[in-house]
Design a protein around this motif. Structure first.
Motif, PDB file in Angstrom:
ATOM      1  N   ARG A  16       0.840  -1.202   0.000  1.00  0.00           N
ATOM      2  CA  ARG A  16       0.000   0.000   0.000  1.00  0.00           C
ATOM      3  C   ARG A  16       0.874   1.250   0.000  1.00  0.00           C
ATOM      4  NH1 ARG A  16      -2.706   1.575   5.552  1.00  0.00           N
ATOM      5  NH2 ARG A  16      -2.213   3.791   5.367  1.00  0.00           N
ATOM      6  N   ILE A  41     -11.712  -8.173  -3.239  1.00  0.00           N
ATOM      7  CA  ILE A  41     -10.738  -8.020  -2.166  1.00  0.00           C
ATOM      8  C   ILE A  41     -10.336  -6.552  -2.144  1.00  0.00           C
ATOM      9  CG2 ILE A  41      -8.464  -8.677  -1.278  1.00  0.00           C
ATOM     10  CD1 ILE A  41      -8.736 -11.278  -2.909  1.00  0.00           C
ATOM     11  N   THR A  43     -10.481  -2.560   0.469  1.00  0.00           N
ATOM     12  CA  THR A  43     -10.819  -1.855   1.707  1.00  0.00           C
ATOM     13  C   THR A  43     -12.001  -0.949   1.411  1.00  0.00           C
ATOM     14  OG1 THR A  43      -9.314   0.005   1.285  1.00  0.00           O
ATOM     15  CG2 THR A  43      -8.419  -1.886   2.478  1.00  0.00           C
ATOM     16  N   TRP A  52      -8.501  -4.875   5.276  1.00  0.00           N
ATOM     17  CA  TRP A  52      -8.947  -5.688   4.151  1.00  0.00           C
ATOM     18  C   TRP A  52     -10.339  -6.250   4.434  1.00  0.00           C
ATOM     19  CZ3 TRP A  52      -6.560  -5.111  -0.193  1.00  0.00           C
ATOM     20  CH2 TRP A  52      -5.185  -4.834  -0.221  1.00  0.00           C
ATOM     21  N   LEU A  74      -0.838 -11.890   0.236  1.00  0.00           N
ATOM     22  CA  LEU A  74      -2.265 -12.024   0.523  1.00  0.00           C
ATOM     23  C   LEU A  74      -2.851 -13.160  -0.291  1.00  0.00           C
ATOM     24  CD1 LEU A  74      -3.116  -8.216   0.305  1.00  0.00           C
ATOM     25  CD2 LEU A  74      -2.548  -9.523   2.366  1.00  0.00           C
ATOM     26  N   TRP A  85      -9.114 -16.413   4.396  1.00  0.00           N
ATOM     27  CA  TRP A  85      -8.272 -15.257   4.069  1.00  0.00           C
ATOM     28  C   TRP A  85      -6.936 -15.396   4.801  1.00  0.00           C
ATOM     29  CZ3 TRP A  85      -7.282 -11.703   0.755  1.00  0.00           C
ATOM     30  CH2 TRP A  85      -6.576 -10.548   1.092  1.00  0.00           C
ATOM     31  N   GLU A  87      -2.884 -13.797   5.345  1.00  0.00           N
ATOM     32  CA  GLU A  87      -1.926 -12.706   5.224  1.00  0.00           C
ATOM     33  C   GLU A  87      -0.563 -13.222   5.660  1.00  0.00           C
ATOM     34  OE1 GLU A  87      -3.371  -9.268   7.316  1.00  0.00           O
ATOM     35  OE2 GLU A  87      -5.355  -9.383   6.357  1.00  0.00           O
TER      36      GLU A  87
END
Length: 219
Positions: A16, A41, A43, A52, A74, A85, A87
């Motif tokens: 990001r 997927i 925000t 997320w 991810l 999910w 991370e």
């Protein structure tokens, strides 16, 4: 044809860049009529604390807030009605509720796209899709860099349906799909949002379990 009707895995590296992302979409798969999000997927608000969220027409999974200027691996998997999910190779959330929305293989797939008028600002690398749900151990091998997405132990029965290493641009704004399925992938908008940063930049990661990380160089 992205083979997202049955079991699946979507995985990629993401960094990001914006300080306060209200909305951003890293991955979105529409239905064939292109009038509904079937897998998203991204925000959805929250500014700097935006976490997320994963949607199957409505929100089904929650992730953590990505730190600015930090690489994350991810992954989203689907096995039957169960979605998970991950991370950095660690399972963050799972559900079997709300994941039965009809999907098809002919809908538009976008990465680093728009959500509520805002585009994802950051870097993406090593994007891949499989037509099966990878295990936690397999996802960890991607997150720690010990295996590439097209490793034979991961691409079992030709399960890798899309692989964008994002090391080089083949011509213009087209990126090579090296999964072996010969799909043509086009980028629109600003291709600079997709990185050609070599994998060894991620060797300094402290938020990914230590493994025998591979290195790749730009050509």
């Amino acid at each position: 044809n992205d083979d997202m009707v049955g079991n699946f895995t979507v995985a990629f590296w993401f960094q990001r860049k914006q300080a306060s992302p209200q909305y951003m979409t890293a991955y979105n798969q529409m239905n064939a009529a292109m009038n509904d999000d079937r897998i998203q997927i991204g925000t959805q608000g929250g500014g700097a604390s935006a976490a997320w969220e994963i949607y199957a027409a409505s929100k089904v999974l929650d992730g953590t807030t990505p730190a600015q200027n930090t690489w994350y691996h991810l992954a989203l998997t689907g096995s039957g009605t169960t979605w998970k999910w991950y991370e950095n190779g660690v399972e963050i959330d799972s559900t079997s509720s709300g994941t039965t929305a009809t999907r098809d293989n002919d809908g538009l797939v976008t990465i680093m796209g728009e959500a509520s008028g805002a585009f994802a600002e950051g870097y993406m690398d090593e994007f891949c899709q499989y037509d099966r749900a990878l295990s936690t151990a397999e996802l960890l091998s991607l997150a720690d860099g010990s295996k590439k997405p097209n490793d034979a132990t991961l691409d079992t029965s030709n399960s890798l349906v899309l692989y964008l290493p994002m090391d080089t641009v083949s011509s213009g704004n087209w990126y090579d799909d090296t999964s072996g399925t010969s799909q043509a992938i086009s980028t629109t908008g600003n291709p600079a949002q997709i990185t050609t940063i070599p994998q060894d930049e991620k060797l300094a990661l402290t938020n990914v379990p230590v493994g025998t990380r591979y290195e790749e160089t730009d050509t």
